[in-house]
Scaffold this motif. Structure first.
Motif, PDB file in Angstrom:
ATOM      1  N   GLY A 178     -17.709  -6.154 -74.590  1.00 50.35           N
ATOM      2  CA  GLY A 178     -16.897  -7.204 -73.995  1.00 50.35           C
ATOM      3  C   GLY A 178     -17.632  -7.976 -72.916  1.00 50.35           C
ATOM      4  O   GLY A 178     -17.038  -8.519 -71.990  1.00 50.35           O
ATOM      5  N   TYR A 179     -18.949  -8.037 -73.035  1.00 55.51           N
ATOM      6  CA  TYR A 179     -19.804  -8.751 -72.074  1.00 55.51           C
ATOM      7  C   TYR A 179     -19.644  -8.208 -70.656  1.00 55.51           C
ATOM      8  O   TYR A 179     -19.655  -8.950 -69.680  1.00 55.51           O
ATOM      9  CB  TYR A 179     -19.544 -10.262 -72.131  1.00 55.51           C
ATOM     10  CG  TYR A 179     -19.944 -10.866 -73.452  1.00 55.51           C
ATOM     11  CD1 TYR A 179     -21.221 -11.368 -73.668  1.00 55.51           C
ATOM     12  CD2 TYR A 179     -19.045 -10.888 -74.522  1.00 55.51           C
ATOM     13  CE1 TYR A 179     -21.598 -11.889 -74.904  1.00 55.51           C
ATOM     14  CE2 TYR A 179     -19.416 -11.400 -75.773  1.00 55.51           C
ATOM     15  CZ  TYR A 179     -20.687 -11.898 -75.948  1.00 55.51           C
ATOM     16  OH  TYR A 179     -21.061 -12.393 -77.175  1.00 55.51           O
ATOM     17  N   LEU A 180     -19.501  -6.886 -70.558  1.00 62.59           N
ATOM     18  CA  LEU A 180     -19.474  -6.195 -69.274  1.00 62.59           C
ATOM     19  C   LEU A 180     -20.588  -5.162 -69.250  1.00 62.59           C
ATOM     20  O   LEU A 180     -20.895  -4.542 -70.267  1.00 62.59           O
ATOM     21  CB  LEU A 180     -18.134  -5.483 -69.051  1.00 62.59           C
ATOM     22  CG  LEU A 180     -16.874  -6.328 -69.000  1.00 62.59           C
ATOM     23  CD1 LEU A 180     -15.668  -5.426 -68.722  1.00 62.59           C
ATOM     24  CD2 LEU A 180     -16.972  -7.417 -67.941  1.00 62.59           C
ATOM     25  N   CYS A 181     -21.174  -4.963 -68.091  1.00 63.45           N
ATOM     26  CA  CYS A 181     -22.165  -3.908 -67.917  1.00 63.45           C
ATOM     27  C   CYS A 181     -21.541  -2.564 -68.287  1.00 63.45           C
ATOM     28  O   CYS A 181     -20.403  -2.264 -67.912  1.00 63.45           O
ATOM     29  CB  CYS A 181     -22.656  -3.884 -66.474  1.00 63.45           C
ATOM     30  SG  CYS A 181     -23.741  -2.490 -66.087  1.00 63.45           S
ATOM     31  N   ALA A 182     -22.274  -1.746 -69.011  1.00 69.49           N
ATOM     32  CA  ALA A 182     -21.754  -0.463 -69.481  1.00 69.49           C
ATOM     33  C   ALA A 182     -21.346   0.465 -68.349  1.00 69.49           C
ATOM     34  O   ALA A 182     -20.489   1.331 -68.545  1.00 69.49           O
ATOM     35  CB  ALA A 182     -22.803   0.228 -70.348  1.00 69.49           C
ATOM     36  N   TYR A 183     -21.918   0.283 -67.173  1.00 68.13           N
ATOM     37  CA  TYR A 183     -21.619   1.178 -66.064  1.00 68.13           C
ATOM     38  C   TYR A 183     -20.736   0.546 -64.984  1.00 68.13           C
ATOM     39  O   TYR A 183     -19.683   1.079 -64.656  1.00 68.13           O
ATOM     40  CB  TYR A 183     -22.922   1.693 -65.434  1.00 68.13           C
ATOM     41  CG  TYR A 183     -23.719   2.582 -66.343  1.00 68.13           C
ATOM     42  CD1 TYR A 183     -23.120   3.630 -67.043  1.00 68.13           C
ATOM     43  CD2 TYR A 183     -25.091   2.385 -66.514  1.00 68.13           C
ATOM     44  CE1 TYR A 183     -23.861   4.449 -67.883  1.00 68.13           C
ATOM     45  CE2 TYR A 183     -25.835   3.206 -67.345  1.00 68.13           C
ATOM     46  CZ  TYR A 183     -25.223   4.244 -68.025  1.00 68.13           C
ATOM     47  OH  TYR A 183     -25.952   5.056 -68.861  1.00 68.13           O
ATOM     48  N   CYS A 184     -21.132  -0.597 -64.446  1.00 67.32           N
ATOM     49  CA  CYS A 184     -20.391  -1.150 -63.296  1.00 67.32           C
ATOM     50  C   CYS A 184     -19.287  -2.124 -63.693  1.00 67.32           C
ATOM     51  O   CYS A 184     -18.459  -2.489 -62.857  1.00 67.32           O
ATOM     52  CB  CYS A 184     -21.346  -1.803 -62.310  1.00 67.32           C
ATOM     53  SG  CYS A 184     -22.053  -3.388 -62.866  1.00 67.32           S
ATOM     54  N   MET A 185     -19.260  -2.593 -64.936  1.00 71.32           N
ATOM     55  CA  MET A 185     -18.218  -3.493 -65.456  1.00 71.32           C
ATOM     56  C   MET A 185     -18.272  -4.908 -64.905  1.00 71.32           C
ATOM     57  O   MET A 185     -17.306  -5.648 -65.018  1.00 71.32           O
ATOM     58  CB  MET A 185     -16.803  -2.921 -65.227  1.00 71.32           C
ATOM     59  CG  MET A 185     -16.515  -1.605 -65.885  1.00 71.32           C
ATOM     60  SD  MET A 185     -14.784  -1.061 -65.641  1.00 71.32           S
ATOM     61  CE  MET A 185     -14.743  -0.834 -63.859  1.00 71.32           C
ATOM     62  N   GLN A 186     -19.395  -5.317 -64.326  1.00 73.26           N
ATOM     63  CA  GLN A 186     -19.498  -6.722 -63.948  1.00 73.26           C
ATOM     64  C   GLN A 186     -19.964  -7.526 -65.156  1.00 73.26           C
ATOM     65  O   GLN A 186     -20.492  -6.984 -66.126  1.00 73.26           O
ATOM     66  CB  GLN A 186     -20.450  -6.909 -62.765  1.00 73.26           C
ATOM     67  CG  GLN A 186     -21.915  -6.665 -63.043  1.00 73.26           C
ATOM     68  CD  GLN A 186     -22.798  -7.020 -61.855  1.00 73.26           C
ATOM     69  OE1 GLN A 186     -22.630  -8.078 -61.228  1.00 73.26           O
ATOM     70  NE2 GLN A 186     -23.726  -6.136 -61.525  1.00 73.26           N
ATOM     71  N   ARG A 187     -19.747  -8.831 -65.121  1.00 69.56           N
ATOM     72  CA  ARG A 187     -20.071  -9.706 -66.247  1.00 69.56           C
ATOM     73  C   ARG A 187     -21.575  -9.710 -66.528  1.00 69.56           C
ATOM     74  O   ARG A 187     -22.391  -9.736 -65.598  1.00 69.56           O
ATOM     75  CB  ARG A 187     -19.608 -11.134 -65.940  1.00 69.56           C
ATOM     76  CG  ARG A 187     -19.958 -12.174 -66.996  1.00 69.56           C
ATOM     77  CD  ARG A 187     -19.113 -12.041 -68.253  1.00 69.56           C
ATOM     78  NE  ARG A 187     -17.714 -12.218 -67.963  1.00 69.56           N
ATOM     79  CZ  ARG A 187     -16.741 -11.416 -68.406  1.00 69.56           C
ATOM     80  NH1 ARG A 187     -17.026 -10.374 -69.164  1.00 69.56           N
ATOM     81  NH2 ARG A 187     -15.480 -11.637 -68.105  1.00 69.56           N
ATOM     82  N   ILE A 188     -21.929  -9.668 -67.803  1.00 70.92           N
ATOM     83  CA  ILE A 188     -23.329  -9.787 -68.209  1.00 70.92           C
ATOM     84  C   ILE A 188     -23.438 -10.874 -69.266  1.00 70.92           C
ATOM     85  O   ILE A 188     -22.506 -11.126 -70.023  1.00 70.92           O
ATOM     86  CB  ILE A 188     -23.889  -8.461 -68.771  1.00 70.92           C
ATOM     87  CG1 ILE A 188     -22.998  -7.900 -69.891  1.00 70.92           C
ATOM     88  CG2 ILE A 188     -24.093  -7.445 -67.657  1.00 70.92           C
ATOM     89  CD1 ILE A 188     -23.573  -6.675 -70.578  1.00 70.92           C
ATOM     90  N   ASN A 189     -24.599 -11.507 -69.287  1.00 71.16           N
ATOM     91  CA  ASN A 189     -24.890 -12.546 -70.272  1.00 71.16           C
ATOM     92  C   ASN A 189     -26.197 -12.185 -70.962  1.00 71.16           C
ATOM     93  O   ASN A 189     -27.256 -12.230 -70.337  1.00 71.16           O
ATOM     94  CB  ASN A 189     -25.002 -13.906 -69.594  1.00 71.16           C
ATOM     95  CG  ASN A 189     -25.239 -15.042 -70.586  1.00 71.16           C
ATOM     96  OD1 ASN A 189     -25.613 -14.808 -71.739  1.00 71.16           O
ATOM     97  ND2 ASN A 189     -25.039 -16.274 -70.152  1.00 71.16           N
ATOM     98  N   PRO A 190     -26.141 -11.784 -72.231  1.00 70.62           N
ATOM     99  CA  PRO A 190     -27.359 -11.322 -72.902  1.00 70.62           C
ATOM    100  C   PRO A 190     -28.390 -12.413 -73.137  1.00 70.62           C
ATOM    101  O   PRO A 190     -29.527 -12.110 -73.517  1.00 70.62           O
ATOM    102  CB  PRO A 190     -26.833 -10.768 -74.227  1.00 70.62           C
ATOM    103  CG  PRO A 190     -25.605 -11.583 -74.503  1.00 70.62           C
ATOM    104  CD  PRO A 190     -24.974 -11.786 -73.139  1.00 70.62           C
ATOM    105  N   LEU A 219     -20.151  -3.781 -55.341  1.00 70.46           N
ATOM    106  CA  LEU A 219     -19.366  -3.337 -56.486  1.00 70.46           C
ATOM    107  C   LEU A 219     -18.020  -2.775 -56.029  1.00 70.46           C
ATOM    108  O   LEU A 219     -16.977  -3.071 -56.622  1.00 70.46           O
ATOM    109  CB  LEU A 219     -20.132  -2.272 -57.270  1.00 70.46           C
ATOM    110  CG  LEU A 219     -21.456  -2.711 -57.904  1.00 70.46           C
ATOM    111  CD1 LEU A 219     -22.140  -1.513 -58.568  1.00 70.46           C
ATOM    112  CD2 LEU A 219     -21.238  -3.835 -58.909  1.00 70.46           C
ATOM    113  N   ARG A 220     -18.049  -1.967 -54.988  1.00 73.41           N
ATOM    114  CA  ARG A 220     -16.805  -1.394 -54.477  1.00 73.41           C
ATOM    115  C   ARG A 220     -15.861  -2.491 -54.014  1.00 73.41           C
ATOM    116  O   ARG A 220     -14.656  -2.456 -54.295  1.00 73.41           O
ATOM    117  CB  ARG A 220     -17.096  -0.424 -53.330  1.00 73.41           C
ATOM    118  CG  ARG A 220     -15.844   0.288 -52.805  1.00 73.41           C
ATOM    119  CD  ARG A 220     -16.103   0.965 -51.484  1.00 73.41           C
ATOM    120  NE  ARG A 220     -16.528   0.017 -50.464  1.00 73.41           N
ATOM    121  CZ  ARG A 220     -15.722  -0.834 -49.843  1.00 73.41           C
ATOM    122  NH1 ARG A 220     -14.432  -0.897 -50.153  1.00 73.41           N
ATOM    123  NH2 ARG A 220     -16.195  -1.659 -48.927  1.00 73.41           N
TER     124      ARG A 220
END
Length: 221
Positions: free
Chosen positions: A50-62, A158-159
């Motif tokens: 879902g275009y989220l980092c696997a760990y922190c869940m912030q948006r990623i753009n490949p 992140l927090r």
């Protein structure tokens, strides 16, 4: 973190793995660096997350060159798994280049091992909880240590971002304080779980879903 439902391994990756079989058997690592379809692999991983980092869940753009393909089992220790799609996740850059105290996710993890894989554990969400200030904690001492010191998921930015999401959820629920039913809350939860027309999940959705599922009306059923 949220559960990641892995799809089928791309045929191009499977073919490349077969071509690299001798190198893999010799223990050669970093074979993914020479994979000609690596950009397509990033997109495949991003789509299922879902275009989220696997760990922190912030948006990623490949497509912006600011993501990292993570080997859950480090390829230095598990070279035979380095081209296994089930072992691959897509992460943010984790403040790469910044001082270690500010690094997180794969950049912080490096070749360390962590207890749970969000793509394999059937209940990754059940291993953690979110405090009101956005901190991720676990009752599992080892996992709690990995969250804090290996992934650094309680890094201040992140927090604070998770805290903002939790506050927004609380404010939305407060509009009809005491009048929420389980079905109403479940509708909101499903909205947080849904991808938009671009295939994107909402940032930090795992924190919002956790808070909603802890609402008294939802727990009462």
């Amino acid at each position: 973190m949220i559960k990641i439902n892995k799809g089928s391994s791309p045929s191009e990756l499977d073919q490349y793995k077969r071509e690299c079989s001798e190198s893999i058997s010799r223990g050669t690592t970093k074979l993914l660096d020479d994979f000609s379809r690596k950009d397509d692999l990033r997109i495949s991983l991003a789509e299922e997350q879902g275009y989220l980092c696997a760990y922190c869940m912030q948006r990623i753009n490949p497509e912006n060159g600011d993501t990292k393909i993570e080997h859950f089992h480090p390829q230095t220790e598990y070279p035979t798994e380095q081209l296994d799609y089930s072992n691959l996740l897509l992460c943010c850059n984790g403040n790469q280049g910044d001082r270690p105290a500010n690094q997180h996710c794969d950049t912080k993890k490096k070749n360390a091992e962590i207890k749970y894989n969000p793509a394999l554990s059937p209940s990754i969400e059940q291993t953690i909880r979110y405090e009101r200030d956005g901190k991720i904690v676990s009752d599992d001492e080892d996992w709690n240590n990995h969250i804090d010191n290996v992934l650094n998921l309680n890094y201040s930015r992140l927090r604070e971002n998770r805290e903002s999401v939790l506050r927004a959820v609380d404010q939305a629920l407060a509009k009809n304080s005491g009048m929420r039913s389980k079905s109403q809350i479940d509708t909101i939860i499903q909205n947080w779980k849904a991808k938009n027309s671009s295939g994107e999940l909402k940032e930090y959705c795992g924190a919002a879903i956790y808070r909603l599922q802890k609402h008294p009306a939802y727990k009462r059923g």
